[in-house]
Design a protein around this motif. Structure first.
Motif, PDB file in Angstrom:
ATOM      1  N   PHE A  43       0.119 -11.593   6.712  1.00  0.00           N
ATOM      2  CA  PHE A  43       0.926 -10.374   6.695  1.00  0.00           C
ATOM      3  C   PHE A  43       2.026 -10.475   7.753  1.00  0.00           C
ATOM      4  N   ASP A  44       3.282 -10.335   7.309  1.00  0.00           N
ATOM      5  CA  ASP A  44       4.427 -10.397   8.212  1.00  0.00           C
ATOM      6  C   ASP A  44       4.999  -8.983   8.357  1.00  0.00           C
ATOM      7  N   GLY A  45       4.678  -8.337   9.496  1.00  0.00           N
ATOM      8  CA  GLY A  45       5.101  -6.959   9.730  1.00  0.00           C
ATOM      9  C   GLY A  45       6.607  -6.774   9.682  1.00  0.00           C
ATOM     10  N   GLU A  46       7.360  -7.818  10.035  1.00  0.00           N
ATOM     11  CA  GLU A  46       8.823  -7.691  10.046  1.00  0.00           C
ATOM     12  C   GLU A  46       9.403  -7.579   8.636  1.00  0.00           C
ATOM     13  N   LYS A  47       8.662  -8.101   7.668  1.00  0.00           N
ATOM     14  CA  LYS A  47       9.169  -8.041   6.290  1.00  0.00           C
ATOM     15  C   LYS A  47       8.722  -6.769   5.574  1.00  0.00           C
ATOM     16  N   CYS A  48       7.749  -6.041   6.158  1.00  0.00           N
ATOM     17  CA  CYS A  48       7.149  -4.893   5.480  1.00  0.00           C
ATOM     18  C   CYS A  48       8.172  -3.756   5.324  1.00  0.00           C
ATOM     19  N   VAL A  49       8.348  -3.255   4.076  1.00  0.00           N
ATOM     20  CA  VAL A  49       9.308  -2.175   3.829  1.00  0.00           C
ATOM     21  C   VAL A  49       8.588  -0.826   3.676  1.00  0.00           C
ATOM     22  N   GLY A  50       7.289  -0.827   3.856  1.00  0.00           N
ATOM     23  CA  GLY A  50       6.509   0.418   3.834  1.00  0.00           C
ATOM     24  C   GLY A  50       6.426   1.072   2.475  1.00  0.00           C
ATOM     25  N   SER A  51       6.469   0.312   1.395  1.00  0.00           N
ATOM     26  CA  SER A  51       6.451   0.911   0.050  1.00  0.00           C
ATOM     27  C   SER A  51       5.097   1.543  -0.289  1.00  0.00           C
ATOM     28  N   GLY A  52       4.034   1.052   0.337  1.00  0.00           N
ATOM     29  CA  GLY A  52       2.699   1.600   0.080  1.00  0.00           C
ATOM     30  C   GLY A  52       2.047   1.083  -1.196  1.00  0.00           C
ATOM     31  N   GLU A  53       2.740   0.221  -1.926  1.00  0.00           N
ATOM     32  CA  GLU A  53       2.175  -0.327  -3.181  1.00  0.00           C
ATOM     33  C   GLU A  53       0.867  -1.068  -2.916  1.00  0.00           C
ATOM     34  N   CYS A  54       0.830  -1.816  -1.828  1.00  0.00           N
ATOM     35  CA  CYS A  54      -0.350  -2.631  -1.530  1.00  0.00           C
ATOM     36  C   CYS A  54      -1.557  -1.750  -1.220  1.00  0.00           C
ATOM     37  N   PRO A  85      -2.248   2.387   5.993  1.00  0.00           N
ATOM     38  CA  PRO A  85      -0.801   2.645   5.933  1.00  0.00           C
ATOM     39  C   PRO A  85      -0.201   2.867   7.314  1.00  0.00           C
ATOM     40  N   GLY A  86       1.069   2.622   7.425  1.00  0.00           N
ATOM     41  CA  GLY A  86       1.786   2.775   8.693  1.00  0.00           C
ATOM     42  C   GLY A  86       2.926   1.790   8.724  1.00  0.00           C
ATOM     43  N   ARG A  87       3.773   1.905   9.739  1.00  0.00           N
ATOM     44  CA  ARG A  87       4.874   0.946   9.896  1.00  0.00           C
ATOM     45  C   ARG A  87       4.691   0.213  11.199  1.00  0.00           C
ATOM     46  N   PRO A  88       4.255  -1.035  11.251  1.00  0.00           N
ATOM     47  CA  PRO A  88       3.862  -1.748  10.037  1.00  0.00           C
ATOM     48  C   PRO A  88       2.437  -1.403   9.620  1.00  0.00           C
ATOM     49  N   LEU A  89       2.134  -1.883   8.468  1.00  0.00           N
ATOM     50  CA  LEU A  89       0.795  -1.738   7.879  1.00  0.00           C
ATOM     51  C   LEU A  89      -0.240  -2.426   8.782  1.00  0.00           C
ATOM     52  N   ARG A  90      -1.532  -1.974   8.714  1.00  0.00           N
ATOM     53  CA  ARG A  90      -2.571  -2.702   9.449  1.00  0.00           C
ATOM     54  C   ARG A  90      -3.579  -3.260   8.454  1.00  0.00           C
ATOM     55  N   VAL A  91      -3.869  -4.570   8.599  1.00  0.00           N
ATOM     56  CA  VAL A  91      -4.843  -5.205   7.696  1.00  0.00           C
ATOM     57  C   VAL A  91      -6.202  -5.194   8.385  1.00  0.00           C
ATOM     58  N   ASN A  92      -7.166  -4.557   7.749  1.00  0.00           N
ATOM     59  CA  ASN A  92      -8.525  -4.575   8.290  1.00  0.00           C
ATOM     60  C   ASN A  92      -9.229  -5.821   7.727  1.00  0.00           C
TER      61      ASN A  92
END
Ligand code: SF4
Ligand code: SF4
Length: 313
Positions: A56-67, A78-85
């Motif tokens: 997961f590359d936080g710099e590329k994340c656009v926060g679409s929430g699709e994932c 969810p969040g900017r950036p997303l957090r992977v558990n």
């Protein structure tokens, strides 16, 4: 038609074209996944495990929430950036399929020998014009000896120059049977000469590695495939005066006349975070800086003063 169906296939991280840093000329580099060593400074930490991983590359994340919607395990917070558990993630990679910005990526895909050939053969004119070819790197290509052997053979059938980068930890008999007949050049790491120090920083001792290196070097001297030893200069770990002196004694003692020194490159450090691996490399560590040129010249002089030619990279 693919000819390697019965082979145990490795996961391939990437087949990268136009590299100028992985051997002579312009090269394509095949990165294998999986390594028997566990170097503290590994510049490809995503290549250590043989299994696939989620990057997961936080710099590329656009926060679409699709994932977040696609994940069946509620492993993406969810969040900017997303957090992977990572504890919840089952590596189903459904999130990768829906990510619109490639912020989420699967590391490691099965490829056949012919899949790889299709990727590298368009570069043949560049190989020819620059004296380049294909480098097998990783990770450790010799973990998959039969696959690597068949890939090298196919490359040579196409007239492509082949280079294998190895950590040196392999079964010698199997290696000599399967790799040198199809390789033009071998790069082998000589990270630390002292067995205990090697174990401390690379996870395993180096007796077998040194034995393999010396046997291959002897074969080269008798007309076999060329082997080049290389030492990564990692500040405070592999590059101390004491370790360089031990390296030089080892080379001199065994008639090795040329060797490469590779400067530490810190640009890889953010990869740890991307694959969810913690590192204790301190913020102020010199490992986070580009290698000091004065230190490099000092080490180069130590080696050259003992009659050993220093190759860069
Ligand atoms: S041998 Fe290379 S790929 Fe393997 S852990 Fe060490 S640096 Fe990484
Ligand atoms: S790989 Fe699967 S389980 Fe893991 S975060 Fe993505 S969707 Fe969720």
């Amino acid at each position: 038609m693919d000819s390697d169906k019965p082979l145990k296939r490795p996961l391939i991280i990437d087949v990268k074209g136009n590299s100028l840093d992985d051997g002579p000329g312009t090269r394509s580099v095949v990165f294998f996944k999986g390594c028997p060593l566990d170097c503290y400074w590994c510049q490809n930490p995503e290549s250590k495990r043989v299994e696939p991983e989620l990057l997961f590359d936080g710099e590329k994340c656009v926060g679409s929430g699709e994932c977040t919607k696609a994940c069946p395990e509620e492993a993406l917070e969810p969040g900017r950036p997303l957090r992977v558990n990572r504890d919840r993630c089952t590596l189903c990679f459904q999130c990768v399929d829906v990510c619109p910005s490639t912020a989420l990526e699967r590391v490691g895909r099965e490829m056949s020998v012919e899949d790889i050939m299709r990727k590298v053969t368009p570069y043949k004119p560049f190989f020819k014009n620059t004296g380049g070819g294909v480098t097998l790197s990783g990770g450790e290509p010799t973990l998959f000896m039969d696959f690597t052997s068949r890939l090298l053979k196919r490359l040579r059938e196409e007239g492509i120059h082949t280079l294998v980068e190895t950590c040196g930890l392999f079964n010698f008999e199997s290696f000599t049977e399967k790799i040198p007949p199809h390789a033009n050049l071998i790069y082998m790491d000589m990270k630390i000469v002292n067995h205990e120090e090697h174990k401390r920083w690379c996870g395993v001792g180096n007796k077998k590695i040194i034995e393999n290196f010396l046997r291959l070097h002897q074969m080269w001297q008798k007309g076999g495939v060329e082997i080049k030893p290389r030492t990564p200069l990692i500040p405070g770990i592999t590059d101390t005066d004491e370790k360089i002196r031990a390296l030089v004694r080892f080379y001199k003692g065994h008639g090795i006349r040329r060797a490469a020194l590779m400067k530490n490159n810190p640009t890889w450090l953010n990869k740890f975070e991307k694959i969810g691996v913690k590192t204790d490399i301190a913020k102020e560590s010199p490992m986070r800086e580009f290698y000091d040129q004065k230190r490099f010249e000092h080490i180069r002089k130590m080696v050259e003063d003992e009659g050993i030619e220093v190759l860069e990279s």
